[in-house]
Design an enzyme around this catalytic site. Structure first.
Site, mmCIF file in Angstrom:
data_model
loop_
_atom_site.group_PDB
_atom_site.id
_atom_site.type_symbol
_atom_site.label_atom_id
_atom_site.label_comp_id
_atom_site.label_asym_id
_atom_site.label_seq_id
_atom_site.Cartn_x
_atom_site.Cartn_y
_atom_site.Cartn_z
ATOM 1 N N ALA A 71 -0.469 -12.143 6.511
ATOM 2 C CA ALA A 71 -1.135 -13.289 7.050
ATOM 3 C C ALA A 71 -0.239 -14.478 7.128
ATOM 4 O O ALA A 71 0.663 -14.360 6.213
ATOM 5 C CB ALA A 71 -2.329 -13.323 6.274
ATOM 6 N N GLY A 114 -2.066 -8.754 4.353
ATOM 7 C CA GLY A 114 -2.802 -8.797 5.700
ATOM 8 C C GLY A 114 -2.242 -7.556 6.577
ATOM 9 O O GLY A 114 -2.703 -6.688 7.247
ATOM 10 N N GLU A 117 -3.486 -4.606 4.988
ATOM 11 C CA GLU A 117 -4.996 -4.245 5.333
ATOM 12 C C GLU A 117 -4.955 -3.827 6.781
ATOM 13 O O GLU A 117 -5.916 -2.859 6.999
ATOM 14 C CB GLU A 117 -5.682 -5.680 5.101
ATOM 15 C CG GLU A 117 -5.618 -5.938 3.572
ATOM 16 C CD GLU A 117 -6.144 -7.428 3.450
ATOM 17 O OE1 GLU A 117 -7.802 -7.146 3.586
ATOM 18 O OE2 GLU A 117 -5.887 -8.202 3.416
ATOM 19 N N GLU A 137 -1.260 -10.762 -2.692
ATOM 20 C CA GLU A 137 -2.038 -12.067 -2.592
ATOM 21 C C GLU A 137 -2.314 -12.884 -4.049
ATOM 22 O O GLU A 137 -1.955 -14.223 -4.096
ATOM 23 C CB GLU A 137 -3.300 -11.766 -1.987
ATOM 24 C CG GLU A 137 -3.216 -11.554 -0.317
ATOM 25 C CD GLU A 137 -3.134 -10.109 -0.225
ATOM 26 O OE1 GLU A 137 -3.558 -9.744 0.778
ATOM 27 O OE2 GLU A 137 -2.724 -9.321 -1.144
#
Length: 173
Positions: A71, A114, A117, A137
């Protein structure tokens, strides 16, 4: 909109009969970091391909260096939990897992946070020799936020998932 120009994606139909929708994440200066604009465009491209009767399968890929490095931290860093929650910060991410056509993640380079993911939301992951998967993270004081803890556990088992989420360690293809 599959034929329209995107800022963060390269979208085309490919294959012998033009039945494969190819979506390439195209934000090289940020290692394909998943900013809100990129995720909005990805949702639009997926919805267009879902409606296109010519498209039988979809491939999402990045570059040789990065599928998606996670992200966009710069976009997130000043947001509080309340701001993220009230603005539905991750809304639309689940579009990938609701598309009925098969989606293949073609991963080479980094698939972190992300990006990992996103790959796990796809139906199949093909990983190149340089692919690196991780949920780093924890190194920023948080945990995966788009279903990564559940998907990772199903994909690699509880022990390895716990190790990856709690240490930020990566695994190769």
């Amino acid at each position: 909109r599959a034929g329209a120009p995107f800022q963060y994606l390269a979208v085309q139909k490919t294959g012998a009969r033009q039945t494969v929708g190819l979506i390439q994440l195209n934000r090289p200066q940020a290692l394909n970091a998943l900013c809100q604009g990129l995720m909005d465009e990805l949702r639009q491209a997926l919805e267009a391909m879902e409606k296109d009767p010519q498209v039988g399968a979809i491939v999402i890929t990045g570059s040789q260096k990065a599928f998606a490095a996670g992200a966009d931290i710069k976009e997130m860093q000043n947001k509080t939990f309340q701001e993220c929650y009230s603005s539905s910060f991750l809304a639309g991410w689940d579009t990938i897992s609701t598309v009925r056509k098969p989606i293949i993640a073609a991963v080479n380079g980094y698939a972190l946070g992300g990006g990992c993911e996103l790959a796990m939301m796809c139906d199949i992951i093909y990983a190149g020799e340089k692919a690196q998967f991780g949920q780093p993270e924890i190194l920023l004081g948080t945990i995966p936020g788009a279903g990564g803890t559940q998907r990772l556990t199903r994909a690699v088992g509880k022990s390895l998932a716990m190790e990856m989420v709690l240490t930020g360690d990566r695994i190769s293809a």
